[in-house]
Each structure stands twice: as C-alpha cells, then as structure tokens.
Design a protein around this motif. Structure first.
Motif, mmCIF file in Angstrom:
data_model
loop_
_atom_site.group_PDB
_atom_site.id
_atom_site.type_symbol
_atom_site.label_atom_id
_atom_site.label_comp_id
_atom_site.label_asym_id
_atom_site.label_seq_id
_atom_site.Cartn_x
_atom_site.Cartn_y
_atom_site.Cartn_z
ATOM 1 N N PRO A 198 -1.817 -3.379 24.175
ATOM 2 C CA PRO A 198 -0.687 -4.145 24.725
ATOM 3 C C PRO A 198 0.324 -4.505 23.625
ATOM 4 O O PRO A 198 -0.057 -4.927 22.534
ATOM 5 C CB PRO A 198 -1.333 -5.412 25.281
ATOM 6 N N LEU A 199 1.597 -4.319 23.933
ATOM 7 C CA LEU A 199 2.654 -4.590 22.953
ATOM 8 C C LEU A 199 3.297 -5.966 23.119
ATOM 9 O O LEU A 199 4.076 -6.377 22.266
ATOM 10 C CB LEU A 199 3.744 -3.519 23.065
ATOM 11 N N GLU A 200 2.954 -6.679 24.186
ATOM 12 C CA GLU A 200 3.632 -7.948 24.482
ATOM 13 C C GLU A 200 3.572 -8.948 23.335
ATOM 14 O O GLU A 200 4.534 -9.650 23.067
ATOM 15 C CB GLU A 200 3.050 -8.617 25.735
ATOM 16 N N ASN A 201 2.438 -9.045 22.660
ATOM 17 C CA ASN A 201 2.266 -10.035 21.597
ATOM 18 C C ASN A 201 2.550 -9.493 20.206
ATOM 19 O O ASN A 201 2.436 -10.224 19.229
ATOM 20 C CB ASN A 201 0.844 -10.601 21.633
ATOM 21 N N LYS A 202 2.879 -8.229 20.110
ATOM 22 C CA LYS A 202 3.097 -7.629 18.795
ATOM 23 C C LYS A 202 4.455 -8.061 18.238
ATOM 24 O O LYS A 202 5.481 -7.920 18.892
ATOM 25 C CB LYS A 202 3.025 -6.104 18.858
ATOM 26 N N LYS A 203 4.428 -8.596 17.036
ATOM 27 C CA LYS A 203 5.646 -9.057 16.377
ATOM 28 C C LYS A 203 5.861 -8.362 15.038
ATOM 29 O O LYS A 203 6.958 -8.367 14.503
ATOM 30 C CB LYS A 203 5.560 -10.561 16.132
ATOM 31 N N ILE A 204 4.796 -7.781 14.509
ATOM 32 C CA ILE A 204 4.828 -7.202 13.169
ATOM 33 C C ILE A 204 4.239 -5.801 13.212
ATOM 34 O O ILE A 204 3.231 -5.557 13.879
ATOM 35 C CB ILE A 204 4.006 -8.067 12.183
ATOM 36 N N ILE A 205 4.859 -4.887 12.488
ATOM 37 C CA ILE A 205 4.288 -3.558 12.275
ATOM 38 C C ILE A 205 3.924 -3.473 10.803
ATOM 39 O O ILE A 205 4.756 -3.738 9.926
ATOM 40 C CB ILE A 205 5.268 -2.440 12.664
ATOM 41 N N LEU A 206 2.674 -3.126 10.540
ATOM 42 C CA LEU A 206 2.181 -2.981 9.177
ATOM 43 C C LEU A 206 2.111 -1.504 8.829
ATOM 44 O O LEU A 206 1.528 -0.714 9.572
ATOM 45 C CB LEU A 206 0.787 -3.597 9.046
ATOM 46 N N LEU A 207 2.694 -1.152 7.715
ATOM 47 C CA LEU A 207 2.629 0.211 7.201
ATOM 48 C C LEU A 207 1.825 0.172 5.912
ATOM 49 O O LEU A 207 2.209 -0.491 4.953
ATOM 50 C CB LEU A 207 4.033 0.750 6.932
ATOM 51 N N ASN B 6 8.298 -6.171 22.820
ATOM 52 C CA ASN B 6 9.186 -6.789 21.850
ATOM 53 C C ASN B 6 10.206 -5.764 21.380
ATOM 54 O O ASN B 6 9.845 -4.683 20.958
ATOM 55 C CB ASN B 6 8.331 -7.243 20.666
ATOM 56 N N ALA B 7 11.498 -6.082 21.452
ATOM 57 C CA ALA B 7 12.523 -5.151 21.002
ATOM 58 C C ALA B 7 12.654 -5.154 19.480
ATOM 59 O O ALA B 7 13.061 -4.175 18.890
ATOM 60 C CB ALA B 7 13.859 -5.496 21.641
ATOM 61 N N GLU B 8 12.327 -6.244 18.853
ATOM 62 C CA GLU B 8 12.438 -6.375 17.404
ATOM 63 C C GLU B 8 11.068 -6.596 16.789
ATOM 64 O O GLU B 8 10.268 -7.370 17.301
ATOM 65 C CB GLU B 8 13.338 -7.560 17.048
ATOM 66 N N TYR B 9 10.817 -5.926 15.706
ATOM 67 C CA TYR B 9 9.574 -6.097 14.972
ATOM 68 C C TYR B 9 9.898 -6.416 13.519
ATOM 69 O O TYR B 9 10.838 -5.869 12.958
ATOM 70 C CB TYR B 9 8.731 -4.815 15.001
ATOM 71 N N ASN B 10 9.108 -7.275 12.931
ATOM 72 C CA ASN B 10 9.158 -7.460 11.492
ATOM 73 C C ASN B 10 8.273 -6.371 10.900
ATOM 74 O O ASN B 10 7.220 -6.054 11.452
ATOM 75 C CB ASN B 10 8.633 -8.837 11.088
ATOM 76 N N LEU B 11 8.699 -5.806 9.798
ATOM 77 C CA LEU B 11 7.939 -4.739 9.165
ATOM 78 C C LEU B 11 7.335 -5.244 7.859
ATOM 79 O O LEU B 11 8.010 -5.922 7.080
ATOM 80 C CB LEU B 11 8.833 -3.537 8.870
ATOM 81 N N ILE B 12 6.070 -4.915 7.648
ATOM 82 C CA ILE B 12 5.391 -5.238 6.395
ATOM 83 C C ILE B 12 4.934 -3.918 5.791
ATOM 84 O O ILE B 12 4.287 -3.107 6.452
ATOM 85 C CB ILE B 12 4.165 -6.143 6.629
ATOM 86 N N LEU B 13 5.275 -3.726 4.529
ATOM 87 C CA LEU B 13 4.832 -2.551 3.800
ATOM 88 C C LEU B 13 3.735 -2.976 2.838
ATOM 89 O O LEU B 13 3.953 -3.803 1.955
ATOM 90 C CB LEU B 13 5.993 -1.917 3.020
ATOM 91 N N LEU B 14 2.549 -2.431 3.034
ATOM 92 C CA LEU B 14 1.437 -2.640 2.120
ATOM 93 C C LEU B 14 1.431 -1.407 1.222
ATOM 94 O O LEU B 14 1.185 -0.293 1.691
ATOM 95 C CB LEU B 14 0.132 -2.764 2.907
ATOM 96 N N SER B 15 1.759 -1.591 -0.066
ATOM 97 C CA SER B 15 1.872 -0.430 -0.960
ATOM 98 C C SER B 15 0.998 -0.609 -2.203
ATOM 99 O O SER B 15 1.505 -0.782 -3.303
ATOM 100 C CB SER B 15 3.329 -0.193 -1.339
ATOM 101 N N PRO B 16 -0.305 -0.537 -2.014
ATOM 102 C CA PRO B 16 -1.232 -0.746 -3.128
ATOM 103 C C PRO B 16 -1.457 0.518 -3.939
ATOM 104 O O PRO B 16 -1.130 1.623 -3.520
ATOM 105 C CB PRO B 16 -2.512 -1.139 -2.404
ATOM 106 N N LEU B 17 -2.045 0.330 -5.081
ATOM 107 C CA LEU B 17 -2.560 1.452 -5.856
ATOM 108 C C LEU B 17 -3.975 1.743 -5.363
ATOM 109 O O LEU B 17 -4.607 0.898 -4.736
ATOM 110 C CB LEU B 17 -2.582 1.097 -7.338
ATOM 111 N N GLY B 18 -4.463 2.927 -5.644
ATOM 112 C CA GLY B 18 -5.799 3.306 -5.194
ATOM 113 C C GLY B 18 -6.890 2.397 -5.745
ATOM 114 O O GLY B 18 -6.749 1.823 -6.820
ATOM 115 N N ARG B 19 -7.945 2.234 -4.969
ATOM 116 C CA ARG B 19 -9.128 1.455 -5.329
ATOM 117 C C ARG B 19 -8.818 -0.029 -5.528
ATOM 118 O O ARG B 19 -9.439 -0.703 -6.332
ATOM 119 C CB ARG B 19 -9.804 2.023 -6.590
ATOM 120 N N SER B 20 -7.835 -0.545 -4.788
ATOM 121 C CA SER B 20 -7.449 -1.952 -4.955
ATOM 122 C C SER B 20 -7.886 -2.832 -3.783
ATOM 123 O O SER B 20 -7.500 -3.986 -3.712
ATOM 124 C CB SER B 20 -5.934 -2.051 -5.144
#
Length: 161
Positions: free
Chosen positions: A138-147, A2-16
């Motif tokens: 495999p990257l073929e089905n990857k649409k989202i990158i989670l950080l 996939n040339a394009e990925y949607n990005l998701i940022l998970l930015s929690p506080l500790g112990r959540s």
C-alpha cells in the motif's frame, strides 16, 4: 497515493553495515524501498554515456531492466534474488516479478502524467511505486523513498562503453 515523496540516499562504502541499516528503514511503514541495492545513478549515467541525447522512456526502462540490479527481481532462479529482509515472514524470499507487467506499470504512469521523458527524480519514484504496486504494498502511508546505492566501488570501466 502520495504525489510527493521525500527521497533519502543511503550511500555507504562496502562492509559498513548498510544492509542492516537498509533493513531497519525498510521495516518502517512510511518508507518505500527495494529489498536490495539499486544502482540507479550508476546505471542512469552509463545509459547517458552510451546513448547521448536519446530521450526514449521505453528504451531507458528496458536498459535499467537489463543492466541494473532490477534484473534480479525477474528471475526466481537467480541466487542473487535472495534479499536481506529482517522480518521472519520474508527472510530469504525470492521476488520474481513479472517484467512485462512491471514495465507496463511504469510506462502507463508516464503516459498518465503526460511526461515525455522522465527526469532522474521522476524515474526513481516511478521504479519504486511500480514495485510497490506489483508487490501489493500500500502506498497511502508512504512518505519517503529510500535509495540504497553503494559508492566508492567502480560501477563500470569506461573502456567497456
């Protein structure tokens, strides 16, 4: 791939419960993420403060490999190399990636794309796709990158810089 990925940022506080949420996301075939936290933005910011105006992709990659949580991928003996995989097959697995091969995958991709110096989004994608390649994911089905990047905790003291 996939040339394009949607990005998701998970930015929690500790112990959540973020490791549990991260594990749920990681189990989805459409989502690509490291099996642990990745202090991407904090490391990039620290690099910018220490190296103002420097635009060398190899130096940036080396800085990340030595100063971000990526460094634990390359040492199977590091106690921190144990990750919170939820599936039984990988639970407690130590990664131990070949640092030179990983670095070269990123640099080769930068060269192929004709990028002089990757921006943050490009670099984030490159770190993740190189991880997938070296781990045979495999990257073929990857649409989202989670950080998964915790916030609210001081990443570094400016006096260190």
């Amino acid at each position: 791939m996939n040339a394009e990925y949607n990005l998701i940022l998970l930015s929690p506080l500790g112990r959540s419960g973020s490791h549990f949420i991260h594990g749920l996301f990681d189990s989805k075939q459409e989502i690509l993420c490291f099996p642990c936290l990745f202090n991407f933005y904090a490391t990039w910011t620290k690099y910018d403060i220490i190296n103002p105006g420097r635009k060398n992709a190899a130096e940036l990659i080396d800085y990340f490999l030595k100063n971000s949580y990526l460094k634990i991928f390359f040492n199977k003996n590091d106690a921190n190399a144990l990750f919170s995989f939820l599936d039984d097959e990988n639970h407690g697995r130590k990664v131990g990636i070949d640092v030179k091969a990983y670095r070269n995958l990123i640099l080769d991709e930068i060269s192929k794309k004709g990028i002089e110096f990757p921006n943050r989004k490009q670099m984030l994608i490159l770190f993740h796709t190189a991880y997938a390649r070296i781990m045979d994911i495999p990257l073929e089905n990857k649409k989202i990158i989670l950080l998964n990047e915790h916030v609210g905790i001081p990443y570094f003291d400016l006096n260190e810089v």
